[in-house]
Design an enzyme around this catalytic site. Structure first.
Site, PDB file in Angstrom:
ATOM      1  N   ASN A   9       0.878  -1.179   0.000  1.00 41.62           N
ATOM      2  CA  ASN A   9       0.000   0.000   0.000  1.00 41.62           C
ATOM      3  C   ASN A   9       0.912   1.224   0.000  1.00 41.62           C
ATOM      4  O   ASN A   9       1.553   1.520   1.002  1.00 41.62           O
ATOM      5  CB  ASN A   9      -0.887  -0.045   1.251  1.00 41.62           C
ATOM      6  N   LYS A  11       0.098   4.320  -0.144  1.00 44.76           N
ATOM      7  CA  LYS A  11      -0.482   5.503   0.511  1.00 44.76           C
ATOM      8  C   LYS A  11      -0.275   6.748  -0.381  1.00 44.76           C
ATOM      9  O   LYS A  11      -0.382   6.632  -1.596  1.00 44.76           O
ATOM     10  CB  LYS A  11       0.123   5.664   1.903  1.00 44.76           C
ATOM     11  N   HIS A  95      -9.494   1.445   5.234  1.00 48.96           N
ATOM     12  CA  HIS A  95      -8.168   1.581   5.862  1.00 48.96           C
ATOM     13  C   HIS A  95      -8.270   2.514   7.078  1.00 48.96           C
ATOM     14  O   HIS A  95      -9.013   3.493   7.049  1.00 48.96           O
ATOM     15  CB  HIS A  95      -7.157   2.132   4.851  1.00 48.96           C
ATOM     16  N   GLU A  97      -6.455   4.799   8.109  1.00 47.30           N
ATOM     17  CA  GLU A  97      -6.168   6.213   7.842  1.00 47.30           C
ATOM     18  C   GLU A  97      -7.403   6.906   7.258  1.00 47.30           C
ATOM     19  O   GLU A  97      -7.626   8.097   7.498  1.00 47.30           O
ATOM     20  CB  GLU A  97      -4.931   6.329   6.928  1.00 47.30           C
ATOM     21  N   GLU A 167      -5.154  -4.836  10.653  1.00 51.32           N
ATOM     22  CA  GLU A 167      -4.124  -3.809  10.806  1.00 51.32           C
ATOM     23  C   GLU A 167      -4.325  -3.090  12.138  1.00 51.32           C
ATOM     24  O   GLU A 167      -5.083  -2.109  12.205  1.00 51.32           O
ATOM     25  CB  GLU A 167      -4.198  -2.805   9.657  1.00 51.32           C
ATOM     26  N   GLY A 173       2.923   2.146  10.830  1.00 47.50           N
ATOM     27  CA  GLY A 173       3.883   3.239  10.702  1.00 47.50           C
ATOM     28  C   GLY A 173       4.649   3.542  11.976  1.00 47.50           C
ATOM     29  O   GLY A 173       5.311   4.571  12.079  1.00 47.50           O
ATOM     30  N   SER A 213       3.813  -2.244  10.162  1.00 52.96           N
ATOM     31  CA  SER A 213       5.275  -2.340  10.319  1.00 52.96           C
ATOM     32  C   SER A 213       5.847  -3.685   9.884  1.00 52.96           C
ATOM     33  O   SER A 213       6.766  -4.212  10.510  1.00 52.96           O
ATOM     34  CB  SER A 213       5.675  -2.019  11.763  1.00 52.96           C
TER      35      SER A 213
HETATM   36  P1  13P Z   1       3.266   0.363   7.616  1.00 52.38           P
HETATM   37  O1  13P Z   1       3.757  -0.932   6.989  1.00 52.38           O
HETATM   38  O2  13P Z   1       4.012   1.568   7.128  1.00 52.38           O
HETATM   39  O3  13P Z   1       3.209   0.242   9.110  1.00 52.38           O
HETATM   40  O4  13P Z   1       1.750   0.585   7.112  1.00 52.38           O
HETATM   41  C1  13P Z   1       0.846  -0.454   7.211  1.00 52.38           C
HETATM   42  C2  13P Z   1      -0.386  -0.125   6.460  1.00 52.38           C
HETATM   43  O5  13P Z   1      -1.120   0.779   6.836  1.00 52.38           O
HETATM   44  C3  13P Z   1      -0.688  -0.886   5.242  1.00 52.38           C
HETATM   45  O6  13P Z   1      -1.970  -0.634   4.773  1.00 52.38           O
END
Ligand code: 13P
Length: 250
Positions: A9, A11, A95, A97, A167, A173, A213
């Site tokens: 992903n 982002k 997601h 976010e 997640e 992150g 992560s």
């Molecule tokens: P990270 O791998 O940067 O922690 O992000 C995970 C994520 O949100 C994948 O959709």
């Protein structure tokens, strides 16, 4: 048998030019890799270029979100028919976010999920708890509630192609991955709830990915868990060699 699904992903990173430079470096590294399904989720402005660039390869391209209607006065949105028109067959929904920063709700995720199914787009529905919810022993309740709301009025046959991503928000992150045991426990809760919503056959066939992560240093122990059917990778999917190392877990 659930074929592992390894997804990146991206982002809000990478212009079309940067995305194509990634493909130039990445595709040769995973050429001929058939053990896992591999997919990349670029931002909307890069999606068409990436899908074209992936043509004929073993990697798929998907969208990070979509609206549930085919068209209308909805500024800033992309519809399922628009995704299909550029050859997009995968979409990430719900997601964290989107939920945390853009007020996404599981009621809307449910509408989007139905639309994805109706358009033959494979949905990856994300669920996950906040740190405070985990500390309050609410993880199980939160995951069950999120999944139930997302799957409302979806029949077992409609859920056939569904992919779920666990997640935990505290792991996204942050560099602190859920331990393989914690992730496997959450996956078991989700599979149990899936059995309840969609029946055992669908639950057995549905892939549940872990995200938060994921990196080359922890992919092997995560994928060693029977409950973990793949990963959704953020930061570590932005670098071709790093993401290729993840795809080539042992
Ligand atoms: P990270 O791998 O940067 O922690 O992000 C995970 C994520 O949100 C994948 O959709």
């Amino acid at each position: 048998m659930r074929k592992p699904f390894i997804a990146g992903n991206w982002k809000m990173y990478k212009t079309p030019k940067e995305s194509l430079a990634f493909l130039d470096a990445f595709l040769p590294l995973v050429e001929g890799h058939t053990r896992d399904e591999i997919a990349l989720f670029p931002t909307t402005t890069s999606l068409s270029a990436v899908i074209d660039g992936l043509h004929g390869s073993n990697v798929r391209g998907g969208a990070q979100n979509m609206h549930w209607l085919n068209e209308g006065p909805y500024t800033g949105q992309t519809s399922p028919t628009m995704l299909v028109s550029i050859g997009c067959r995968h979409v990430i929904l719900g997601h964290s976010e989107q939920r945390l920063y853009f007020n996404e709700t599981y009621e809307r995720v449910n509408l989007k999920l139905k639309a994805a199914i109706n358009h033959g787009i494979t949905p990856i529905v994300c669920v996950g708890e906040l740190l405070a919810e985990r500390e309050d022993q609410k993880t199980e309740e939160v995951l069950r509630t999120q999944l139930r709301a997302a799957l409302r009025n979806i029949s077992p046959s409609e859920a056939r192609r569904l992919i779920i991503a666990y997640e935990p928000i505290w792991a996204i992150g942050t560099g602190s991955t859920a331990s393989p045991e914690i992730a496997a426990q959450a996956h078991a809760i989700l599979r149990h709830e899936l059995t309840h919503c969609c029946g055992e056959a669908t639950a057995d066939n549905t892939r549940i990915l872990y995200g938060g992560s994921v990196k080359p240093e922890n992919i092997n122990e995560l994928m060693a868990q029977e409950q973990i059917d793949g990963v959704l990778v953020g930061g570590a999917s932005l670098v071709p060699t790093t993401f290729a190392n993840i795809v080539q877990y042992t």
